[in-house]
Scaffold this motif. Structure first.
Motif, PDB file in Angstrom:
ATOM      1  N   UNK A   3       0.682  -1.136   0.068  1.00 23.17           N
ATOM      2  CA  UNK A   3       0.110   0.090   0.107  1.00 23.17           C
ATOM      3  C   UNK A   3       0.955   1.373   0.099  1.00 23.17           C
ATOM      4  N   UNK A   4       0.461   2.295  -0.286  1.00 17.89           N
ATOM      5  CA  UNK A   4       1.055   3.586  -0.100  1.00 17.89           C
ATOM      6  C   UNK A   4       1.080   4.393   1.004  1.00 17.89           C
ATOM      7  N   UNK A   5       2.073   4.654   1.597  1.00 20.19           N
ATOM      8  CA  UNK A   5       1.901   5.475   2.766  1.00 20.19           C
ATOM      9  C   UNK A   5       1.254   6.666   2.614  1.00 20.19           C
ATOM     10  N   UNK A   7       1.064   9.442   4.050  1.00 13.78           N
ATOM     11  CA  UNK A   7       1.755  10.629   4.290  1.00 13.78           C
ATOM     12  C   UNK A   7       3.066  11.114   2.971  1.00 13.78           C
ATOM     13  N   UNK A   8       3.620  10.084   2.832  1.00 11.86           N
ATOM     14  CA  UNK A   8       4.689  10.519   1.721  1.00 11.86           C
ATOM     15  C   UNK A   8       4.436   9.695   0.401  1.00 11.86           C
ATOM     16  N   UNK A   9       3.587   8.662   0.411  1.00 12.16           N
ATOM     17  CA  UNK A   9       3.413   7.925  -0.768  1.00 12.16           C
ATOM     18  C   UNK A   9       4.349   6.933  -0.983  1.00 12.16           C
ATOM     19  N   UNK A  10       5.110   6.359  -0.017  1.00 11.76           N
ATOM     20  CA  UNK A  10       6.197   5.414  -0.388  1.00 11.76           C
ATOM     21  C   UNK A  10       5.475   4.130  -0.023  1.00 11.76           C
ATOM     22  N   UNK A  11       5.782   2.991  -0.754  1.00  9.76           N
ATOM     23  CA  UNK A  11       5.406   1.781  -0.753  1.00  9.76           C
ATOM     24  C   UNK A  11       5.707   1.280   0.527  1.00  9.76           C
ATOM     25  N   UNK A  12       4.476   0.595   1.222  1.00  2.00           N
ATOM     26  CA  UNK A  12       4.577  -0.211   2.477  1.00  2.00           C
ATOM     27  C   UNK A  12       3.939  -1.322   2.273  1.00  2.00           C
ATOM     28  N   UNK A  17       4.797  -7.583  10.146  1.00  2.00           N
ATOM     29  CA  UNK A  17       6.093  -7.084  10.640  1.00  2.00           C
ATOM     30  C   UNK A  17       6.011  -5.431  10.047  1.00  2.00           C
ATOM     31  N   UNK A  18       5.258  -4.982   9.362  1.00  2.00           N
ATOM     32  CA  UNK A  18       5.266  -3.458   9.358  1.00  2.00           C
ATOM     33  C   UNK A  18       4.480  -2.676  10.367  1.00  2.00           C
ATOM     34  N   UNK A  19       5.518  -2.523  11.317  1.00  4.21           N
ATOM     35  CA  UNK A  19       5.028  -1.833  12.539  1.00  4.21           C
ATOM     36  C   UNK A  19       4.135  -0.674  12.392  1.00  4.21           C
ATOM     37  N   UNK A  20       4.422  -0.058  11.537  1.00  2.00           N
ATOM     38  CA  UNK A  20       3.536   1.543  11.477  1.00  2.00           C
ATOM     39  C   UNK A  20       2.562   1.518  10.389  1.00  2.00           C
ATOM     40  N   UNK A  21       2.067   0.435   9.798  1.00  4.56           N
ATOM     41  CA  UNK A  21       1.233   0.269   8.753  1.00  4.56           C
ATOM     42  C   UNK A  21      -0.169   1.015   9.008  1.00  4.56           C
ATOM     43  N   UNK A  22      -0.533   1.671   8.173  1.00  2.14           N
ATOM     44  CA  UNK A  22      -0.331   1.959   6.735  1.00  2.14           C
ATOM     45  C   UNK A  22       0.836   3.164   6.551  1.00  2.14           C
ATOM     46  N   UNK A  23       1.386   3.542   7.701  1.00  5.50           N
ATOM     47  CA  UNK A  23       2.363   4.337   7.410  1.00  5.50           C
ATOM     48  C   UNK A  23       3.815   3.828   7.077  1.00  5.50           C
ATOM     49  N   UNK A  24       4.656   4.282   6.541  1.00  4.80           N
ATOM     50  CA  UNK A  24       6.147   3.671   6.439  1.00  4.80           C
ATOM     51  C   UNK A  24       6.878   3.720   7.509  1.00  4.80           C
ATOM     52  N   UNK A  25       6.694   4.788   8.523  1.00  5.47           N
ATOM     53  CA  UNK A  25       7.533   4.991   9.564  1.00  5.47           C
ATOM     54  C   UNK A  25       6.742   5.773  10.731  1.00  5.47           C
ATOM     55  N   UNK A  26       7.446   6.023  11.769  1.00  9.74           N
ATOM     56  CA  UNK A  26       6.750   6.684  13.099  1.00  9.74           C
ATOM     57  C   UNK A  26       6.456   8.124  12.698  1.00  9.74           C
ATOM     58  N   UNK A  27       7.629   8.644  12.006  1.00  3.61           N
ATOM     59  CA  UNK A  27       7.761   9.898  11.577  1.00  3.61           C
ATOM     60  C   UNK A  27       6.381  10.169  10.731  1.00  3.61           C
ATOM     61  N   UNK A  28       6.052   9.359   9.864  1.00  5.46           N
ATOM     62  CA  UNK A  28       4.758   9.707   8.792  1.00  5.46           C
ATOM     63  C   UNK A  28       3.590   9.583   9.803  1.00  5.46           C
TER      64      UNK A  28
END
Length: 74
Positions: A3-5, A7-12, A17-28
């Motif tokens: 899926x796309x993050x 916030x930043x549209x990066x692939x996730x 195992x993706x801890x922040x899904x649907x986001x790519x990171x804690x920052x987003x």
């Protein structure tokens, strides 16, 4: 599945195992939270004042208790 993050549209990778899904990171994740807190993002239909006055604290607590125990820890 990817899926796309939001916030930043990066692939996730959408997996446990993706801890922040649907986001790519804690920052987003925090950027998105800040946008909601700053009312840059809103629900399309505004709540009526009568709805707000009828909120039952026990109902709110019940909804919060249904969240995963680690929901607010990230």
């Amino acid at each position: 599945m990817k899926v796309k993050c939001p916030t930043c549209q990066q692939d996730v990778e959408w997996s446990p195992s993706s801890e922040y899904r649907p986001f790519c990171s804690k920052k987003c994740q925090l950027i998105d939270l800040g946008e909601w807190a700053g009312e840059e993002k809103v629900i399309s239909s505004p709540a009526q004042e009568s709805d707000i006055n009828n909120l039952d604290p026990e109902d709110i607590e019940a909804m919060l208790s249904e969240q995963h125990s680690d929901f607010f820890k990230h």
